[in-house]
Write a protein that holds these residues in place. Structure first.
Motif, PDB file in Angstrom:
ATOM      1  N   MET A 327       0.968  -1.077   0.127  1.00  0.00           N
ATOM      2  CA  MET A 327      -0.045  -0.113  -0.073  1.00  0.00           C
ATOM      3  C   MET A 327       0.980   1.136   0.005  1.00  0.00           C
ATOM      4  O   MET A 327       0.487   2.150  -0.482  1.00  0.00           O
ATOM      5  CB  MET A 327      -0.837   0.040   1.278  1.00  0.00           C
ATOM      6  N   ALA A 328       1.896   1.214   0.804  1.00  0.00           N
ATOM      7  CA  ALA A 328       2.902   2.478   0.773  1.00  0.00           C
ATOM      8  C   ALA A 328       3.508   2.511  -0.557  1.00  0.00           C
ATOM      9  O   ALA A 328       3.872   3.654  -0.975  1.00  0.00           O
ATOM     10  CB  ALA A 328       3.875   2.125   2.010  1.00  0.00           C
ATOM     11  N   ALA A 329       3.822   1.615  -1.287  1.00  0.00           N
ATOM     12  CA  ALA A 329       4.385   1.498  -2.509  1.00  0.00           C
ATOM     13  C   ALA A 329       3.443   2.046  -3.620  1.00  0.00           C
ATOM     14  O   ALA A 329       3.722   2.811  -4.478  1.00  0.00           O
ATOM     15  CB  ALA A 329       5.080   0.112  -2.819  1.00  0.00           C
ATOM     16  N   SER A 330       2.140   1.507  -3.347  1.00  0.00           N
ATOM     17  CA  SER A 330       1.260   1.713  -4.432  1.00  0.00           C
ATOM     18  C   SER A 330       0.767   3.350  -4.446  1.00  0.00           C
ATOM     19  O   SER A 330       0.673   3.949  -5.517  1.00  0.00           O
ATOM     20  CB  SER A 330      -0.095   0.751  -4.053  1.00  0.00           C
ATOM     21  N   GLU A 331       0.711   3.943  -3.112  1.00  0.00           N
ATOM     22  CA  GLU A 331       0.445   5.334  -3.345  1.00  0.00           C
ATOM     23  C   GLU A 331       1.513   6.122  -3.885  1.00  0.00           C
ATOM     24  O   GLU A 331       1.314   7.079  -4.524  1.00  0.00           O
ATOM     25  CB  GLU A 331       0.073   5.643  -1.821  1.00  0.00           C
ATOM     26  N   ARG A 332       2.543   5.709  -3.646  1.00  0.00           N
ATOM     27  CA  ARG A 332       3.918   6.369  -4.362  1.00  0.00           C
ATOM     28  C   ARG A 332       3.856   6.247  -5.853  1.00  0.00           C
ATOM     29  O   ARG A 332       3.976   7.094  -6.719  1.00  0.00           O
ATOM     30  CB  ARG A 332       5.097   6.000  -3.688  1.00  0.00           C
ATOM     31  N   VAL A 333       3.670   5.135  -6.408  1.00  0.00           N
ATOM     32  CA  VAL A 333       3.502   4.504  -7.944  1.00  0.00           C
ATOM     33  C   VAL A 333       2.315   5.601  -8.450  1.00  0.00           C
ATOM     34  O   VAL A 333       2.334   6.295  -9.533  1.00  0.00           O
ATOM     35  CB  VAL A 333       3.316   3.268  -8.210  1.00  0.00           C
ATOM     36  N   PHE A 334       1.094   5.569  -7.797  1.00  0.00           N
ATOM     37  CA  PHE A 334      -0.116   6.228  -8.516  1.00  0.00           C
ATOM     38  C   PHE A 334       0.017   7.730  -8.320  1.00  0.00           C
ATOM     39  O   PHE A 334      -0.367   8.407  -9.023  1.00  0.00           O
ATOM     40  CB  PHE A 334      -1.230   5.599  -7.657  1.00  0.00           C
ATOM     41  N   GLU A 335       1.068   8.365  -7.248  1.00  0.00           N
ATOM     42  CA  GLU A 335       0.973   9.657  -7.431  1.00  0.00           C
ATOM     43  C   GLU A 335       1.980   9.984  -8.488  1.00  0.00           C
ATOM     44  O   GLU A 335       1.522  11.011  -9.114  1.00  0.00           O
ATOM     45  CB  GLU A 335       1.964   9.885  -5.889  1.00  0.00           C
ATOM     46  N   VAL A 336       2.824   9.253  -9.149  1.00  0.00           N
ATOM     47  CA  VAL A 336       3.442   9.336 -10.372  1.00  0.00           C
ATOM     48  C   VAL A 336       2.593   9.425 -11.420  1.00  0.00           C
ATOM     49  O   VAL A 336       2.293  10.191 -12.440  1.00  0.00           O
ATOM     50  CB  VAL A 336       4.639   8.637 -10.375  1.00  0.00           C
ATOM     51  N   LEU A 337       1.922   8.283 -11.497  1.00  0.00           N
ATOM     52  CA  LEU A 337       0.785   7.932 -12.603  1.00  0.00           C
ATOM     53  C   LEU A 337      -0.345   8.853 -12.671  1.00  0.00           C
ATOM     54  O   LEU A 337      -0.729   9.094 -13.786  1.00  0.00           O
ATOM     55  CB  LEU A 337       0.114   6.704 -12.404  1.00  0.00           C
ATOM     56  N   ASP A 338      -0.686   9.694 -11.729  1.00  0.00           N
ATOM     57  CA  ASP A 338      -1.864  10.707 -11.622  1.00  0.00           C
ATOM     58  C   ASP A 338      -1.088  12.158 -12.090  1.00  0.00           C
ATOM     59  O   ASP A 338      -2.050  12.821 -12.433  1.00  0.00           O
ATOM     60  CB  ASP A 338      -2.361  10.763 -10.502  1.00  0.00           C
ATOM     61  N   LEU A 339       0.230  12.126 -12.499  1.00  0.00           N
ATOM     62  CA  LEU A 339       0.744  13.487 -12.969  1.00  0.00           C
ATOM     63  C   LEU A 339       0.000  13.889 -14.224  1.00  0.00           C
ATOM     64  O   LEU A 339       0.081  12.954 -15.234  1.00  0.00           O
ATOM     65  CB  LEU A 339       2.140  13.494 -12.719  1.00  0.00           C
TER      66      LEU A 339
END
Length: 339
Positions: A327-339
């Motif tokens: 979950m911690a990793a996914s929020e960081r990945v999706f933070e980039v994908l949402d840019l």
């Protein structure tokens, strides 16, 4: 298609438990979307796990039948039949375990490949101004270490948790079917175990989020210093950057120790609850067996079932650690994908 937009900086905690639960659910749904094209593989895995849970639950029952129906009556021929059935169940269980691992890995690897391709393509399409402001190490951490954490969730987390729950349900059903009163007394350890699990989850959640954030900072700092080593040496920044790297590593060490502390307290508590349940079976169940109220085979089956009961409990706690890291990793990945 995306489930729920998750764009929260991992460096700051959320406001409350209700917000955190909703946020975790959004991340989980969004991650599960990557498994959608391979739903048939997941269905096969769940079917195999259900069969494995049933086969595992049959072992203690066959032991009970062997003791009460054949050993106690001196029926050697019937005993051979039960032994052969027991060996057959064990062999079938070995096959289901192999199939479970194979299909879980196949499903997870296919899903994670899609995520890797998506984040790499997205990084290539981001404007140069974003890359100028973002350390290269941060981008590498998102595309490599964070994706690897999500991979662990896909290959060992989601469906395995369902399998553990199925195993627990099968064991509890067998306990109540064998003897209702002894089952109620034995399962009295479940409420304190559930409370301890709840406390452990709350403590571990924050520890894993902070640890994941610090690991990303360490990776980014190391990548930037190595890629710009000539500039670092030219400006004489070796000592200053060395101190900063030491501070980052000390923070990561402290957060690792904090997360390990919670685990080192919780798992021994589970062992204590297991010993308490076993003692209850021997004391209460043994007393009833001496009075002729239950058969000896039922008592032996209860002991075997309780040993099996606590293994999924331990597995679920370990998978929760994996879930928090993902979950911690996914929020960081999706933070980039949402840019």
């Amino acid at each position: 298609m995306r489930a729920t937009r998750a764009h929260v900086s991992p460096s700051f905690p959320l406001g409350g438990d209700e917000e955190r639960v909703e946020y975790d659910l959004g991340l989980a749904l969004r991650l599960l979307w990557y498994l959608r094209p391979y739903g048939w593989l997941g269905l096969i895995s769940l079917t195999v796990m259900a069969l494995d849970a049933v086969l595992d639950a049959l072992g203690p029952y066959l032991t009970k039948v062997a003791i009460d129906e054949h050993i106690a009556k001196g029926d050697l021929e019937g005993l051979w039949t039960v032994v052969l059935l027991y060996l057959g169940c064990s062999g079938a269980g070995a096959i289901t375990q192999f199939l479970r691992v194979y299909f879980l890995q196949l499903t997870g690897q296919k899903a994670i490949m899609g995520l890797r391709l998506q984040i790499f393509g997205h990084l290539l399409r981001l404007p140069a101004s974003w890359h100028d402001k973002t350390p290269v190490g941060t981008s590498v951490s998102r595309a490599v270490s964070d994706v690897e954490a999500i991979q662990e969730l896909f290959t060992q987390g989601v469906i395995v948790v369902i399998g553990d729950i199925l195993a627990l349900l099968a064991i509890v059903a067998a306990l109540f079917w064998l003897d209702l009163r002894l089952a109620l007394v034995t399962l009295a350890v479940v409420p304190p175990l559930a409370l301890a699990t709840l406390i452990y989850r709350r403590k571990a959640r924050r520890a894993y989020r902070e640890l994941r954030s610090t690991v990303a900072k360490v990776n980014a700092f190391l990548q930037e210093n190595l890629s710009g080593i000539r500039t670092v040496q030219l400006l004489g920044l070796e000592e200053r950057n060395g101190k900063r790297f030491k501070n980052l590593n000390m923070a990561m060490r402290d957060q690792h120790i904090r997360s390990i502390k919670y685990t080192s307290i919780f798992f021994p508590f589970v062992e204590v609850m297991g010993a308490l349940a076993l003692g209850t079976i021997l004391l209460y169940g043994g007393g009833r067996a001496l009075q002729g109220q239950i058969e000896l085979g039922v008592l032996v089956a209860f002991i075997q079932y309780m040993k099996r009961f606590f293994q999924p409990v331990r597995d679920l706690a370990e998978k929760y650690n994996l879930l928090q890291a993902a979950m911690a990793a996914s929020e960081r990945v999706f933070e980039v994908l949402d840019l």
